[in-house]
Design a protein around this motif. Sequence first.
Motif, short mmCIF file in Angstrom:
data_model
loop_
_atom_site.label_atom_id
_atom_site.label_comp_id
_atom_site.label_asym_id
_atom_site.label_seq_id
_atom_site.Cartn_x
_atom_site.Cartn_y
_atom_site.Cartn_z
N ARG A 59 0.83 -1.20 0.00
CA ARG A 59 0.00 0.00 0.00
C ARG A 59 0.86 1.26 0.00
O ARG A 59 0.58 2.23 -0.70
CB ARG A 59 -0.92 0.00 1.22
CG ARG A 59 -2.08 -0.97 1.12
CD ARG A 59 -3.05 -0.79 2.28
NE ARG A 59 -4.17 -1.69 2.16
CZ ARG A 59 -5.19 -1.70 3.01
NH1 ARG A 59 -5.20 -0.87 4.04
NH2 ARG A 59 -6.19 -2.55 2.84
N ALA A 60 1.92 1.21 0.82
CA ALA A 60 2.82 2.37 0.87
C ALA A 60 3.48 2.59 -0.49
O ALA A 60 3.58 3.73 -0.97
CB ALA A 60 3.88 2.15 1.95
N GLU A 61 3.90 1.48 -1.11
CA GLU A 61 4.52 1.59 -2.43
C GLU A 61 3.52 2.14 -3.45
O GLU A 61 3.86 2.99 -4.28
CB GLU A 61 5.03 0.22 -2.88
CG GLU A 61 5.74 0.25 -4.23
CD GLU A 61 6.13 -1.13 -4.71
OE1 GLU A 61 6.78 -1.23 -5.76
OE2 GLU A 61 5.77 -2.12 -4.03
N ALA A 62 2.28 1.65 -3.37
CA ALA A 62 1.26 2.14 -4.30
C ALA A 62 1.03 3.63 -4.10
O ALA A 62 0.87 4.40 -5.06
CB ALA A 62 -0.04 1.36 -4.09
N GLY A 63 1.01 4.07 -2.81
CA GLY A 63 0.83 5.50 -2.54
C GLY A 63 1.95 6.33 -3.11
O GLY A 63 1.72 7.41 -3.68
N ASN A 64 3.19 5.83 -2.99
CA ASN A 64 4.34 6.55 -3.55
C ASN A 64 4.22 6.66 -5.06
O ASN A 64 4.53 7.70 -5.66
CB ASN A 64 5.64 5.84 -3.17
CG ASN A 64 5.92 5.91 -1.68
OD1 ASN A 64 5.45 6.83 -1.00
ND2 ASN A 64 6.68 4.95 -1.16
N LEU B 102 -3.21 -3.22 -7.46
CA LEU B 102 -3.63 -2.35 -8.55
C LEU B 102 -4.80 -1.47 -8.10
O LEU B 102 -4.83 -0.26 -8.38
CB LEU B 102 -4.04 -3.18 -9.77
CG LEU B 102 -4.59 -2.39 -10.97
CD1 LEU B 102 -3.52 -1.45 -11.52
CD2 LEU B 102 -5.06 -3.33 -12.06
N MET B 103 -5.78 -2.05 -7.38
CA MET B 103 -6.93 -1.26 -6.93
C MET B 103 -6.49 -0.19 -5.93
O MET B 103 -7.01 0.93 -5.92
CB MET B 103 -7.98 -2.17 -6.30
CG MET B 103 -8.53 -3.25 -7.24
SD MET B 103 -9.00 -2.63 -8.87
CE MET B 103 -10.40 -1.61 -8.43
N VAL C 88 2.02 0.52 -14.89
CA VAL C 88 2.44 0.32 -13.50
C VAL C 88 2.67 -1.15 -13.24
O VAL C 88 1.93 -2.01 -13.73
CB VAL C 88 1.39 0.88 -12.51
CG1 VAL C 88 1.29 2.40 -12.62
CG2 VAL C 88 0.04 0.24 -12.73
N GLU C 89 3.71 -1.45 -12.49
CA GLU C 89 4.03 -2.83 -12.13
C GLU C 89 3.46 -3.10 -10.73
O GLU C 89 3.83 -2.41 -9.77
CB GLU C 89 5.54 -3.04 -12.12
CG GLU C 89 6.21 -2.81 -13.46
CD GLU C 89 5.84 -3.88 -14.47
OE1 GLU C 89 5.38 -4.97 -14.04
OE2 GLU C 89 6.00 -3.63 -15.68
N VAL C 90 2.54 -4.08 -10.62
CA VAL C 90 1.93 -4.42 -9.34
C VAL C 90 1.99 -5.93 -9.13
O VAL C 90 2.09 -6.68 -10.08
CB VAL C 90 0.46 -3.93 -9.25
CG1 VAL C 90 0.39 -2.42 -9.22
CG2 VAL C 90 -0.36 -4.49 -10.40
N ALA C 91 1.90 -6.32 -7.84
CA ALA C 91 2.00 -7.76 -7.50
C ALA C 91 0.71 -8.50 -7.77
O ALA C 91 0.72 -9.68 -8.12
CB ALA C 91 2.39 -7.91 -6.03
N ASP C 92 -0.44 -7.83 -7.57
CA ASP C 92 -1.72 -8.52 -7.72
C ASP C 92 -2.82 -7.49 -7.94
O ASP C 92 -2.58 -6.27 -7.96
CB ASP C 92 -2.02 -9.39 -6.49
CG ASP C 92 -1.90 -8.61 -5.19
OD1 ASP C 92 -2.18 -7.39 -5.20
OD2 ASP C 92 -1.52 -9.22 -4.16
#
Length: 515
Positions: free
Chosen positions: A478-483, A513-514, A505-509
Amino acid sequence: VVADHVRALVFTVADGGRPGNEGRGYVLRRILRRAARHGRQLGFREPFLWRCVDVVIDSMGDHFNEIVQAADHVRRVIRTEEERFNETLDRGLQRFADFADDAEARGDGQVTGEQAFMLHDTFGFPLDLTEVMAEEAGLTVDADGFQRKMKEQRDRGRAAGKFRAADRGGEWNWIGGEPGADRDAVTFVGYDALEATAKIVGLRLLGDCEFEVSIDPTPFYAEAGGQVGDRGSIEGGRVVLEVLDTQPGAGGPVSRVRLIEGDLDSPELAAAEVVARVDANKRTATMRNHTATHLVHAALLRHLGEHATQAGSFVNEEKLRFDFHHDHALGREMLERIEAEVNEHVLADERVQRHVDVPLAEAREMGAIAMFGEKYGDFVRVIEVSGYSTEFCGGTHCEHTGQIGMVRITGESAVGAGIRRIEGVTGGGAVALAQEEHRLVRDLAEALSARPEEIGERVDHLQEELRTLRVELEQARRAEAGNQVSGLIASAAQISDVRLVASLVEVADRKSLMN
């Protein structure tokens, strides 16, 4: 009509009957479905027949206590069957209305055999229900055409089967006359002996050095009552035969054999004596499993109720399989209680008594359990285990329960509406299973660096640790997504009066992404 049909259902189901596709079971299914259709005419949209069970019990339970004891079971059976029919009832009624319109348009006033068969095959409408509906609409049904379609379906089913009598080779060559004509039927001596001196009285070629032979007397048990047929050997008259299987046949057990040595066309064979030997290891292992099914059946009746009667069984040298009437899974604790009770009787080494040629009425007075729908002669064979289990049975059994060694239940599952299946092993199979489980526990203990009794505690600790790590990982994502979002917003392009972000964007799952 509904009241009368429900009364019939309550008494018959309480007495061991079950709706089915054949024989007496199909009579029950027809009764229930006719009543359900009348209920639909009265405006009932949901299953209602099962609710009427209480009315029957209130009216007649004082005199017929068996329907009181079986009340829950009867409700479940009727409700399950009614729910299944309700799924197709409306669509079937609509199709019948279409067929009725067709009959009027044609001017012959008849529902065709093909249409009646479709109502039966697709929507579960018995022929007599279609005939009642047709009569109410002033129509008739081509019953002969319906029976032709049913025969075609049965013929297709038989043709698709893995074994047909017509596939079993050429004509029989009988020595001394065919059984039932010029001589008596073959004598089975396998209850008391695993070896017998006999004569070959009939044979026929199957192909590829395989034959069917009839010997008299025979120690080979023919497959019946869920017990597989015997294997073994036949030697004499300068031939050696390997017995691959034994099935019911002309005048008694018929063994399928492979020619190992000699010539079955030898003229000496007709007069020669042969020695027939049953594979003792296979027979003994099969008997363990067969006797164990009787103990399992008795335990089920004690723990689940009188409705848990046998619906089928299969026993060979490797395993047992027992089907019984019940509407839901037993659960681990119940299976453990049943297994423990069965093994108590195994350890008690109780005598297994064989009552032979018992008059049918006397067998019923003994409390012997019969399979619902089975036909029995005037005299029957009864297997009794020290008053714990008493059943009609023509199979082979241990002399004492201790010979079973141990019973292990390996699984329990559903095999049809209202029918459950227990599978298990005995004797050597049970020992092998225990050894395999011991190896598994030992390997787990080594992998977890724990003693066997500590495995549960160690696994709980690891699961808790895993849950903590997952929470921490989610927080980090979540922190990474916020950044990433902050950077994406900063790089947004202004297009007219809209700021647009377009980026890979590169996401784990999906959840990341949401976020």
